[in-house]
Structures are given as C-alpha cells and as structure tokens.
Design a protein around this motif. Sequence first.
Motif, mmCIF file in Angstrom:
data_model
loop_
_atom_site.group_PDB
_atom_site.id
_atom_site.type_symbol
_atom_site.label_atom_id
_atom_site.label_comp_id
_atom_site.label_asym_id
_atom_site.label_seq_id
_atom_site.Cartn_x
_atom_site.Cartn_y
_atom_site.Cartn_z
ATOM 1 N N LEU A 198 0.837 -1.199 0.000
ATOM 2 C CA LEU A 198 0.000 0.000 0.000
ATOM 3 C C LEU A 198 0.869 1.244 0.000
ATOM 4 N N VAL A 199 1.845 1.296 0.896
ATOM 5 C CA VAL A 199 2.741 2.452 0.999
ATOM 6 C C VAL A 199 3.514 2.634 -0.306
ATOM 7 N N ASP A 200 4.115 1.566 -0.816
ATOM 8 C CA ASP A 200 4.897 1.661 -2.055
ATOM 9 C C ASP A 200 4.027 2.076 -3.236
ATOM 10 N N GLY A 201 2.849 1.496 -3.335
ATOM 11 C CA GLY A 201 1.965 1.802 -4.459
ATOM 12 C C GLY A 201 1.533 3.257 -4.485
ATOM 13 N N ARG B 160 -3.087 9.445 8.846
ATOM 14 C CA ARG B 160 -1.965 10.364 9.087
ATOM 15 C C ARG B 160 -0.638 9.584 9.131
ATOM 16 N N ALA B 161 -0.631 8.467 9.831
ATOM 17 C CA ALA B 161 0.579 7.635 9.915
ATOM 18 C C ALA B 161 0.931 7.067 8.541
ATOM 19 N N LEU B 162 -0.095 6.717 7.762
ATOM 20 C CA LEU B 162 0.132 6.236 6.401
ATOM 21 C C LEU B 162 0.813 7.312 5.567
ATOM 22 N N LEU B 163 0.334 8.542 5.650
ATOM 23 C CA LEU B 163 0.942 9.633 4.891
ATOM 24 C C LEU B 163 2.411 9.808 5.271
ATOM 25 N N HIS B 164 2.718 9.750 6.548
ATOM 26 C CA HIS B 164 4.111 9.888 6.985
ATOM 27 C C HIS B 164 4.976 8.751 6.429
ATOM 28 N N ALA B 165 4.435 7.542 6.394
ATOM 29 C CA ALA B 165 5.172 6.405 5.837
ATOM 30 C C ALA B 165 5.395 6.588 4.335
ATOM 31 N N ILE B 166 4.389 7.088 3.642
ATOM 32 C CA ILE B 166 4.498 7.329 2.199
ATOM 33 C C ILE B 166 5.565 8.386 1.922
ATOM 34 N N GLY C 132 8.044 9.233 3.817
ATOM 35 C CA GLY C 132 9.342 8.647 4.148
ATOM 36 C C GLY C 132 9.830 7.729 3.048
ATOM 37 N N ASN C 133 8.927 6.951 2.495
ATOM 38 C CA ASN C 133 9.247 6.054 1.397
ATOM 39 C C ASN C 133 9.745 6.853 0.193
ATOM 40 N N MET C 134 9.041 7.935 -0.115
ATOM 41 C CA MET C 134 9.429 8.778 -1.246
ATOM 42 C C MET C 134 10.790 9.429 -1.001
ATOM 43 N N ALA C 135 11.024 9.884 0.210
ATOM 44 C CA ALA C 135 12.303 10.518 0.544
ATOM 45 C C ALA C 135 13.447 9.518 0.439
ATOM 46 N N THR C 136 13.238 8.312 0.919
ATOM 47 C CA THR C 136 14.275 7.278 0.848
ATOM 48 C C THR C 136 14.600 6.943 -0.596
ATOM 49 N N ARG C 137 13.569 6.770 -1.412
ATOM 50 C CA ARG C 137 13.782 6.445 -2.815
ATOM 51 C C ARG C 137 14.502 7.591 -3.540
#
Length: 83
Positions: free
Chosen positions: A17-20, A63-69, A71-76
């Motif tokens: 979900l986060v990656d997608g 809200r936690a999902l948005l933060h994970a997304i 973070g995922n984008m920043a890492t990538r």
Amino acid sequence: MCDSNISAFPLHRRRKLVDGIARILESKNGEDANAFWRATAMTILVQLSESGIAPRLAEQEVRALLHAILGNMATRSAEKLAR
C-alpha cells in the motif's frame, strides 16, 4: 455513534500500500498530487469507518500512512541521488 474498540492492522506497515501510493504520487505534481492524495485518504477513511474503526483512530491511521508514504518517497529519492 460511539467509538469502537476495533483496531486495524496499521496501514503504515502495509508495504504494498505504501509503495503503491508513493509511486503514484511520485508520478504527479502540484494539484494533481494533492487531489490524488485527498481522494485516496477519503476512500481509506470511508473503508475504515465501514469496518467499524472509530473516526479518531481512522484519522490517526491515515496520518501515519501519509508519513510512511512521504518517508518512502524521501528514501527512494535519496537512493537515486546516491547513484
């Protein structure tokens, strides 16, 4: 309606979900990205509500999902820059 004691598996831990969502957001800019996120968040809120999740808990999950997304984008993005 009263708050329930039901809790969902944390959305921010659902890697697919986060990656997608992150990949879709990366392909959009400005208002298109905002509109996509708002629609996605609203859909998830409705799904959680229909599953019996209390509104406050559902909002915290999104809200936690948005933060994970983000973070995922920043890492990538950092990985791309490091190459």
